[in-house]
Design a protein around this motif. Structure first.
Motif, PDB file in Angstrom:
ATOM      1  N   ILE A 212     -24.644  40.829 -20.575  1.00  0.00           N
ATOM      2  CA  ILE A 212     -25.797  40.358 -20.701  1.00  0.00           C
ATOM      3  C   ILE A 212     -26.087  38.971 -21.519  1.00  0.00           C
ATOM      4  CG2 ILE A 212     -27.108  41.658 -22.263  1.00  0.00           C
ATOM      5  CD1 ILE A 212     -29.524  41.775 -20.341  1.00  0.00           C
ATOM      6  N   ASP A 213     -25.122  38.966 -22.351  1.00  0.00           N
ATOM      7  CA  ASP A 213     -24.959  37.728 -23.175  1.00  0.00           C
ATOM      8  C   ASP A 213     -23.834  36.501 -22.679  1.00  0.00           C
ATOM      9  OD1 ASP A 213     -23.083  39.639 -23.731  1.00  0.00           O
ATOM     10  OD2 ASP A 213     -22.871  38.721 -25.924  1.00  0.00           O
TER      11      ASP A 213
ATOM     12  N   VAL B 233     -24.375  41.370 -13.550  1.00  0.00           N
ATOM     13  CA  VAL B 233     -24.772  41.490 -14.859  1.00  0.00           C
ATOM     14  C   VAL B 233     -24.797  42.839 -15.488  1.00  0.00           C
ATOM     15  CG1 VAL B 233     -26.395  40.696 -16.499  1.00  0.00           C
ATOM     16  CG2 VAL B 233     -25.903  39.192 -14.530  1.00  0.00           C
TER      17      VAL B 233
ATOM     18  N   PRO C  41     -25.310  45.557 -18.531  1.00  0.00           N
ATOM     19  CA  PRO C  41     -26.216  45.437 -19.534  1.00  0.00           C
ATOM     20  C   PRO C  41     -25.574  45.847 -20.808  1.00  0.00           C
ATOM     21  CG  PRO C  41     -26.648  47.344 -18.342  1.00  0.00           C
ATOM     22  CD  PRO C  41     -25.584  46.633 -17.574  1.00  0.00           C
ATOM     23  N   ILE C  42     -24.510  45.160 -21.131  1.00  0.00           N
ATOM     24  CA  ILE C  42     -24.098  45.236 -22.562  1.00  0.00           C
ATOM     25  C   ILE C  42     -23.860  44.099 -23.238  1.00  0.00           C
ATOM     26  CG2 ILE C  42     -22.565  47.235 -21.918  1.00  0.00           C
ATOM     27  CD1 ILE C  42     -20.065  45.285 -21.793  1.00  0.00           C
ATOM     28  N   VAL C  43     -23.892  43.939 -24.689  1.00  0.00           N
ATOM     29  CA  VAL C  43     -23.807  42.620 -25.336  1.00  0.00           C
ATOM     30  C   VAL C  43     -22.565  42.631 -25.968  1.00  0.00           C
ATOM     31  CG1 VAL C  43     -24.776  41.618 -27.382  1.00  0.00           C
ATOM     32  CG2 VAL C  43     -26.205  42.852 -26.090  1.00  0.00           C
TER      33      VAL C  43
END
Lengths: 218, 218
Positions: A13-14, A177, A179-181
């Motif tokens: 997500i980043d 995408v 959902p982990i940073v």
């Protein structure tokens, strides 16, 4: 007409498409398998990886699998970066490295490996790897010839995809995408400001938590 | 128990929550209104902005509005960064700036403005702005008192949200990923590697093209 297609390119997500610290034991760096966890349970992956021998038809068949299954459809050749082919950098110390995939790679077609350090063509099972030092447009012309009327898949990594997007050569871009940073690694989107203006977009959220973005060139 | 909530924080697909070049005429920098285009058509925004006087009930009522409508529910105070209050930097040259919002700001509650350059409290309509130089935990304690049993909204900008996330003070985080590549500006996710491990997540794609991420602290 031959299209250039990107499938299943997972980004955090980043915005990182691979982690930091790629090496022989860690092809995705510190990301490990986390960017592809949505993919591993799919029927498509289970069949590809040969884990299906005792359980024909196993694996999920939801939206993640529907996207995964499109990966090989109508593909006649692939273009990939050298870092997808192997962890080495610089001149080849020897030519014993034959890719990550064992004696029957999943490509079953010609694969153009972009590298400044060429070496002789390499046949492994039904796949032939051609090591070429070419700019994006010329690489696409070569792969289009090799694909013999079918489409060409742009297989990554992220730097290669970014180069082809910057040159406006990509017709179909499927981004997943996750959902982990990740925090560090190789960014996909750098240098692509305003990319969305050149594409139509469809967005689908999966129950697995990933989101599928399909960009189609206008 | 009072919760700290973030609502409607829009980020581009490459992770920027505001553009480059914030100024009086361009509060979101080069991003302009593009990060909030999903929000403007909603019934919630139309009512808030007073454009509804001649068309009661106008605006969309789909999933984007459902999320937008949650913004003010049960909120007793807000915390915001100075850059959300105004475009000035450094010491206040004068105190004539009263925020972007005219004589009836949409907060209707106490607002703690975090700044190294304090000034006297400022009442504008039903909203009182308190300018304080406080670390996140102390700011939250103050806002919790002011909220008198209701929740506190963390109103941004992205740097402030990042600081509170780093301090693990955020209970509810609603992020809206907008499918544009901004290329430059202020990144939301920097320094938050592994954030997902502290939250449960629900993901919803909207027909408008944005994706709503709801992170709930475990």
């Amino acid at each position: 007409m031959t299209k250039l297609r990107v499938h299943n390119l997972a980004v955090s997500i980043d915005g990182f498409a691979t982690g930091e610290g790629q090496a022989l034991e860690t092809p995705f760096g510190h990301a490990g398998g986390r960017l592809m966890e949505w993919f591993f349970p799919t029927s498509t992956f289970v069949s590809m990886s040969g884990h299906d021998s005792e359980a024909v038809g196993s694996g999920t068949r939801g939206v993640d699998d529907a996207f995964a299954a499109a990966t090989n459809r109508g593909i006649g050749a692939e273009i990939m970066g050298r870092r997808k082919f192997g962890p080495q950098l610089g001149a080849w110390e020897d030519e014993s490295w034959r890719g990550w995939w064992g004696e029957e790679p999943p490509f079953h077609s010609p694969v153009v490996v972009l590298t400044h350090h060429t070496r002789p063509d390499l046949a492994v099972g039904e796949t032939t790897f051609l090591f070429r030092d070419l700019p994006p447009r010329d690489a696409l012309a070569l792969a289009t010839d090799l694909a013999a009327g079918q489409d060409v898949r742009l297989g990554g990594g992220p730097t290669v995809v970014r180069d082809f997007l910057a040159a406006d050569l990509v017709d179909h871009l499927h981004i997943v995408v996750v959902p982990i940073v990740l925090g560090r690694g190789v960014r996909l989107w750098d240098g692509l400001e305003g990319l969305e203006e050149r594409f139509d977009l469809e967005v689908t959220a999966s129950p697995s938590g990933v989101v599928h973005y399909v960009f189609t060139r206008r």
